[in-house]
Design an enzyme around this catalytic site. Structure first.
Site, mmCIF file in Angstrom:
data_model
loop_
_atom_site.group_PDB
_atom_site.id
_atom_site.type_symbol
_atom_site.label_atom_id
_atom_site.label_comp_id
_atom_site.label_asym_id
_atom_site.label_seq_id
_atom_site.Cartn_x
_atom_site.Cartn_y
_atom_site.Cartn_z
ATOM 1 N N ASP A 10 0.853 -1.207 0.000
ATOM 2 C CA ASP A 10 0.000 0.000 0.000
ATOM 3 C C ASP A 10 0.883 1.250 0.000
ATOM 4 O O ASP A 10 0.860 2.035 0.940
ATOM 5 C CB ASP A 10 -0.965 0.000 1.202
ATOM 6 C CG ASP A 10 -0.266 0.028 2.554
ATOM 7 O OD1 ASP A 10 0.926 -0.360 2.624
ATOM 8 O OD2 ASP A 10 -0.892 0.464 3.545
ATOM 9 N N ASP A 14 7.518 3.522 3.075
ATOM 10 C CA ASP A 14 8.335 2.336 3.328
ATOM 11 C C ASP A 14 7.986 1.200 2.368
ATOM 12 O O ASP A 14 8.859 0.400 2.002
ATOM 13 C CB ASP A 14 8.262 1.892 4.799
ATOM 14 C CG ASP A 14 6.846 1.789 5.331
ATOM 15 O OD1 ASP A 14 5.915 2.359 4.734
ATOM 16 O OD2 ASP A 14 6.673 1.133 6.390
ATOM 17 N N ASP A 15 6.720 1.146 1.906
ATOM 18 C CA ASP A 15 6.378 0.174 0.859
ATOM 19 C C ASP A 15 7.195 0.469 -0.401
ATOM 20 O O ASP A 15 7.648 -0.453 -1.095
ATOM 21 C CB ASP A 15 4.894 0.288 0.478
ATOM 22 C CG ASP A 15 3.963 0.048 1.643
ATOM 23 O OD1 ASP A 15 3.463 -1.057 1.806
ATOM 24 O OD2 ASP A 15 3.746 1.012 2.402
ATOM 25 N N ASN A 39 -2.509 2.743 3.637
ATOM 26 C CA ASN A 39 -1.899 4.055 3.889
ATOM 27 C C ASN A 39 -2.712 5.175 3.236
ATOM 28 O O ASN A 39 -2.790 6.287 3.752
ATOM 29 C CB ASN A 39 -0.469 4.083 3.364
ATOM 30 C CG ASN A 39 0.477 3.337 4.280
ATOM 31 O OD1 ASN A 39 0.290 3.315 5.490
ATOM 32 N ND2 ASN A 39 1.499 2.707 3.696
ATOM 33 N N THR A 125 2.952 -6.062 2.798
ATOM 34 C CA THR A 125 3.403 -4.906 3.585
ATOM 35 C C THR A 125 2.267 -3.915 3.822
ATOM 36 O O THR A 125 2.501 -2.744 4.106
ATOM 37 C CB THR A 125 4.600 -4.200 2.893
ATOM 38 O OG1 THR A 125 4.181 -3.750 1.606
ATOM 39 C CG2 THR A 125 5.786 -5.127 2.750
ATOM 40 N N ASN A 159 1.755 0.573 17.343
ATOM 41 C CA ASN A 159 2.085 1.959 16.980
ATOM 42 C C ASN A 159 0.824 2.769 16.657
ATOM 43 O O ASN A 159 0.863 3.990 16.660
ATOM 44 C CB ASN A 159 3.082 2.002 15.804
ATOM 45 C CG ASN A 159 2.542 1.342 14.538
ATOM 46 O OD1 ASN A 159 1.434 0.814 14.510
ATOM 47 N ND2 ASN A 159 3.349 1.367 13.481
ATOM 48 N N GLU A 165 -0.557 -2.673 15.836
ATOM 49 C CA GLU A 165 0.189 -2.067 14.725
ATOM 50 C C GLU A 165 -0.797 -1.781 13.586
ATOM 51 O O GLU A 165 -1.775 -2.516 13.382
ATOM 52 C CB GLU A 165 1.302 -3.050 14.315
ATOM 53 C CG GLU A 165 2.191 -2.600 13.178
ATOM 54 C CD GLU A 165 1.566 -2.813 11.822
ATOM 55 O OE1 GLU A 165 1.887 -2.052 10.900
ATOM 56 O OE2 GLU A 165 0.728 -3.741 11.692
ATOM 57 N N PHE A 166 -0.522 -0.762 12.776
ATOM 58 C CA PHE A 166 -1.459 -0.255 11.761
ATOM 59 C C PHE A 166 -1.989 -1.333 10.806
ATOM 60 O O PHE A 166 -3.204 -1.463 10.617
ATOM 61 C CB PHE A 166 -0.773 0.870 10.964
ATOM 62 C CG PHE A 166 -1.616 1.451 9.866
ATOM 63 C CD1 PHE A 166 -2.652 2.335 10.145
ATOM 64 C CD2 PHE A 166 -1.383 1.131 8.534
ATOM 65 C CE1 PHE A 166 -3.432 2.877 9.139
ATOM 66 C CE2 PHE A 166 -2.155 1.668 7.518
ATOM 67 C CZ PHE A 166 -3.182 2.546 7.824
ATOM 68 N N ASN A 167 -1.098 -2.105 10.169
ATOM 69 C CA ASN A 167 -1.552 -3.042 9.130
ATOM 70 C C ASN A 167 -2.512 -4.090 9.689
ATOM 71 O O ASN A 167 -3.415 -4.549 8.983
ATOM 72 C CB ASN A 167 -0.356 -3.769 8.494
ATOM 73 C CG ASN A 167 0.490 -2.848 7.639
ATOM 74 O OD1 ASN A 167 0.024 -1.798 7.197
ATOM 75 N ND2 ASN A 167 1.746 -3.234 7.422
ATOM 76 N N HIS A 240 9.748 0.339 7.992
ATOM 77 C CA HIS A 240 9.242 -1.005 8.297
ATOM 78 C C HIS A 240 9.316 -1.998 7.130
ATOM 79 O O HIS A 240 9.851 -3.105 7.271
ATOM 80 C CB HIS A 240 7.765 -0.908 8.706
ATOM 81 C CG HIS A 240 7.479 0.063 9.806
ATOM 82 N ND1 HIS A 240 7.577 -0.271 11.136
ATOM 83 C CD2 HIS A 240 7.091 1.366 9.784
ATOM 84 C CE1 HIS A 240 7.240 0.771 11.886
ATOM 85 N NE2 HIS A 240 6.954 1.776 11.090
ATOM 86 N N ASP A 241 8.676 -1.628 6.013
ATOM 87 C CA ASP A 241 8.319 -2.645 5.022
ATOM 88 C C ASP A 241 9.491 -3.368 4.341
ATOM 89 O O ASP A 241 9.403 -4.581 4.120
ATOM 90 C CB ASP A 241 7.387 -2.028 3.974
ATOM 91 C CG ASP A 241 6.036 -1.659 4.578
ATOM 92 O OD1 ASP A 241 5.664 -2.237 5.620
ATOM 93 O OD2 ASP A 241 5.353 -0.785 4.015
HETATM 94 C C1 BDR Z 1 3.079 -0.122 8.613
HETATM 95 O O1 BDR Z 1 2.013 0.809 8.489
HETATM 96 C C2 BDR Z 1 2.123 1.536 7.306
HETATM 97 O O2 BDR Z 1 1.817 2.884 7.518
HETATM 98 C C3 BDR Z 1 3.529 1.341 6.809
HETATM 99 O O3 BDR Z 1 3.586 1.383 5.400
HETATM 100 C C4 BDR Z 1 3.886 -0.028 7.337
HETATM 101 O O4 BDR Z 1 3.496 -1.047 6.444
HETATM 102 C C5 BDR Z 1 3.848 0.190 9.872
HETATM 103 O O5 BDR Z 1 3.021 0.083 10.993
HETATM 104 CA CA CA Z 2 2.858 -0.547 4.172
#
Ligand code: BDR
Ligand code: CA
Length: 314
Positions: A10, A14-15, A39, A125, A159, A165-167, A240-241
């Protein structure tokens, strides 16, 4: 022999760097890219994937848009971190590629079925919506996929909330489906990715490559660094990714423990948490792994090397 991967993403700063690493590393054969809302909206992340692939000189890799929302939850983006475009910072080139007309979920299924059993690794990711639908629609792919390596989760807090975590948080039902599908899942979570910091020294190493793609990455990191400082107080942003891609390239760079993992689907304060059960040794049939850290020097070495190999093709 390089490892054959499909990257479900997405982009996302970082992707985008994960895409550069996959495109430039000689031990990876990137055969398809699929996108998922996360994202930013599906439309934006797909346009971003096409633009990044253009910068990276990818020409023959199918890029297909997948799901535009989570299975159950209301869509949520990370506009605070990635901006209105999903990839704020650099000027995005007009893509030289067009999206594959197939749905991303069909591309995942077709790709898994068109490779020998055990040949394809799925790297995810973003939210796990596409993978979850693919495995529900075509359960036969479980035995064809070597493993799923995903950036998401963590075993020591989140986070996006204190626990999640977001994903994983934005589509926990899909994460549950993927974690329990029966294939091997390597969760490259915050335990590892919060060590992959783009310090000034790292940014200098990337800038020294001196190519257009390297400059593009420096501009990505400039925006990402500022947004991570403002939103989460990180002096240097965690990237991260690409750590998930690095795990596929060399497992020694991103070690992982075998441990049962469960996605929390009902908690009031813990929705989307990835719970590691560390009571005693993992059962012999446990197929979930959690990354424990990252060798940062070798990790950034891979990113720099990939950019050097990509050269200047925009
Ligand atoms: C993940 O969340 C997204 O915002 C970033 O691309 C990463 O995959 C980190 O928590
Ligand atoms: Ca991502």
């Amino acid at each position: 022999m390089p490892t054959t991967i499909l990257l479900d993403c997405d982009p996302g700063h970082d992707d985008a760097i994960a895409l550069f690493l996959a495109a430039g590393n000689p031990d990876i054969d990137l055969v398809a890219v699929t996108t998922v809302a996360g994202n930013q909206t599906l439309e934006k992340v797909t346009r971003n994937a096409l633009a990044v692939a253009t910068v990276a000189g990818l020409r023959d890799v199918p890029i297909a848009a997948g799901c535009d929302r989570p299975l159950v939850r209301t869509p949520e983006t990370a506009v605070e971190t990635h901006g209105e475009s999903g990839l704020d910072g650099p000027v995005l080139p007009a893509p030289r590629l067009i999206a594959d007309p197939r749905h991303g979920v069909d591309v995942i299924i077709d790709t898994a079925r068109s490779h020998a059993p055990g040949e394809i690794t799925l790297v995810a990711t973003g939210a796990l919506t596409n993978l979850a639908l693919a495995v529900r629609l075509a359960p036969d792919i479980v035995d064809r996929v070597h493993e799923v390596v995903l950036m998401g989760g963590g075993t020591a807090g989140g986070n996006w909330t204190a626990a999640a975590e977001f994903n994983i948080l934005i589509d926990p039902e899909s994460a549950h489906i993927v974690f329990t599908a029966g294939w091997t899942v390597v969760m490259v979570g915050l335990d590892a990715t919060h060590q992959a910091l783009a310090t000034p020294d790292v940014v200098e190493r990337i800038a020294a490559v001196g190519t257009a793609p390297a400059r593009f990455v420096v501009e990505l990191l400039d925006f990402f660094g500022r947004s991570y400082l403002e939103t989460q107080g990180f002096p240097h942003p965690p990237v991260h990714d690409p750590v998930a891609v690095a795990r596929v390239i060399d497992a020694a760079i991103v070690p992982a423990e075998r441990v049962p993992l469960t996605v929390e689907l009902t908690g009031t304060h813990t929705l989307g948490m990835t719970l590691a059960d560390r009571r005693g040794p993992a059962p012999a049939d446990c197929r979930t792994f959690a990354a424990t850290g990252v060798d940062t020097d070798r990790f950034w070495g891979l990113v720099v090397d990939a950019l050097e190999r990509i050269g200047d093709p925009v």
